[in-house]
Write a protein that holds these residues in place. Structure first.
Motif, mmCIF file in Angstrom:
data_model
loop_
_atom_site.group_PDB
_atom_site.id
_atom_site.type_symbol
_atom_site.label_atom_id
_atom_site.label_comp_id
_atom_site.label_asym_id
_atom_site.label_seq_id
_atom_site.Cartn_x
_atom_site.Cartn_y
_atom_site.Cartn_z
ATOM 1 N N SER A 143 42.645 43.744 48.285
ATOM 2 C CA SER A 143 43.895 43.296 48.919
ATOM 3 C C SER A 143 44.523 42.126 48.151
ATOM 4 C CB SER A 143 43.667 42.930 50.385
ATOM 5 O OG SER A 143 42.780 41.842 50.493
ATOM 6 N N ARG A 144 43.719 41.240 47.645
ATOM 7 C CA ARG A 144 44.265 40.108 46.869
ATOM 8 C C ARG A 144 44.848 40.583 45.539
ATOM 9 N NH1 ARG A 144 39.873 35.213 47.601
ATOM 10 N NH2 ARG A 144 40.684 34.478 49.599
ATOM 11 N N ILE A 145 44.192 41.534 44.912
ATOM 12 C CA ILE A 145 44.716 42.087 43.654
ATOM 13 C C ILE A 145 46.054 42.766 43.928
ATOM 14 C CG2 ILE A 145 44.332 43.835 41.859
ATOM 15 C CD1 ILE A 145 41.281 43.108 42.166
ATOM 16 N N ALA A 146 46.127 43.578 44.987
ATOM 17 C CA ALA A 146 47.381 44.245 45.354
ATOM 18 C C ALA A 146 48.469 43.214 45.665
ATOM 19 C CB ALA A 146 47.147 45.169 46.550
ATOM 20 N N VAL B 133 43.474 38.577 39.903
ATOM 21 C CA VAL B 133 43.244 39.200 38.596
ATOM 22 C C VAL B 133 42.650 38.155 37.646
ATOM 23 C CG1 VAL B 133 44.330 40.384 36.644
ATOM 24 C CG2 VAL B 133 45.074 40.891 38.988
ATOM 25 N N GLY B 134 43.200 36.956 37.676
ATOM 26 C CA GLY B 134 42.614 35.861 36.906
ATOM 27 C C GLY B 134 41.202 35.556 37.383
ATOM 28 N N GLY B 135 40.971 35.709 38.682
ATOM 29 C CA GLY B 135 39.628 35.507 39.235
ATOM 30 C C GLY B 135 38.614 36.453 38.638
ATOM 31 N N MET B 136 39.029 37.692 38.381
ATOM 32 C CA MET B 136 38.109 38.640 37.730
ATOM 33 C C MET B 136 37.733 38.137 36.346
ATOM 34 S SD MET B 136 39.366 42.469 38.816
ATOM 35 C CE MET B 136 41.002 42.343 38.102
ATOM 36 N N LEU B 137 38.714 37.616 35.620
ATOM 37 C CA LEU B 137 38.441 37.108 34.276
ATOM 38 C C LEU B 137 37.563 35.861 34.337
ATOM 39 C CD1 LEU B 137 38.948 37.730 31.322
ATOM 40 C CD2 LEU B 137 40.998 36.314 31.434
#
Length: 173
Positions: free
Chosen positions: A72-75, A95-99
């Motif tokens: 939900s946060r990515i969306a 998305v930055g969190g994934m990185l």
């Protein structure tokens, strides 16, 4: 005139730039295996470990829960990008969190493989561990290029200051 919004605390900013310096030194300047290369690597490992701890005890924008990637946060982030309206009070997006999570894993793995190569008899001179160490370094470099490109692209497209807050800690609201 709008009041600046505090985005990044001093620890996050210092951590970020020390990681940039440490990685740049070890990837481009210092000779692998040299004592100074090892110490810079250990310092980066300690910085990442301390940053993970800060991700649970630090201020709101430093906390893992603030940027942890969920579907939900990515969306939500992609909706904000589509509308070109990223909230001015936001920190890292999902998305930055994934990185960030990938960087943490890679930096910790990099320090661990470096330690195994230099400080243990069992892996000293191991071609396999050397190759893993080298591939991780190249992966971090590719990740850094993606990060820098994303900062410039997101800042421009999303109409939001991203670089200045990592220096001053504040963003215009």
């Amino acid at each position: 005139m709008s009041k600046p919004v505090v985005i990044w605390d001093k620890y996050i900013r210092i951590y970020h730039w020390l990681i940039v310096i440490g990685f740049t030194l070890n990837y481009f300047v210092l000779e692998p295996g040299e004592t100074i290369h090892q110490w810079v690597g250990y310092c980066v490992w300690i910085l990442v470990f301390a940053r993970i701890i800060w991700g649970f005890i630090g201020p709101k924008r430093a906390r893992v829960i603030d940027f942890f990637p969920t579907p939900s946060r990515i969306a939500q982030h992609f909706r904000e990008l589509k509308s070109r309206e990223i909230p001015k009070e936001s920190g890292h997006n999902a998305v930055g969190g994934m990185l960030i999570l990938l960087f943490w894993f890679l930096f910790l793995a990099q320090g661990t493989t470096g330690f195994l190569l230099e400080e243990t008899d069992a892996f000293f001179g191991s071609t396999l561990v050397e190759n893993i160490h080298e591939y991780i370094a190249h992966s971090l470099f590719i990740g850094a290029i993606i990060h820098v490109a994303a900062v410039f692209l997101t800042g421009w497209w999303g109409r939001i200051e991203l670089i200045k807050p990592m220096i001053t800690g504040r963003r215009k609201s």
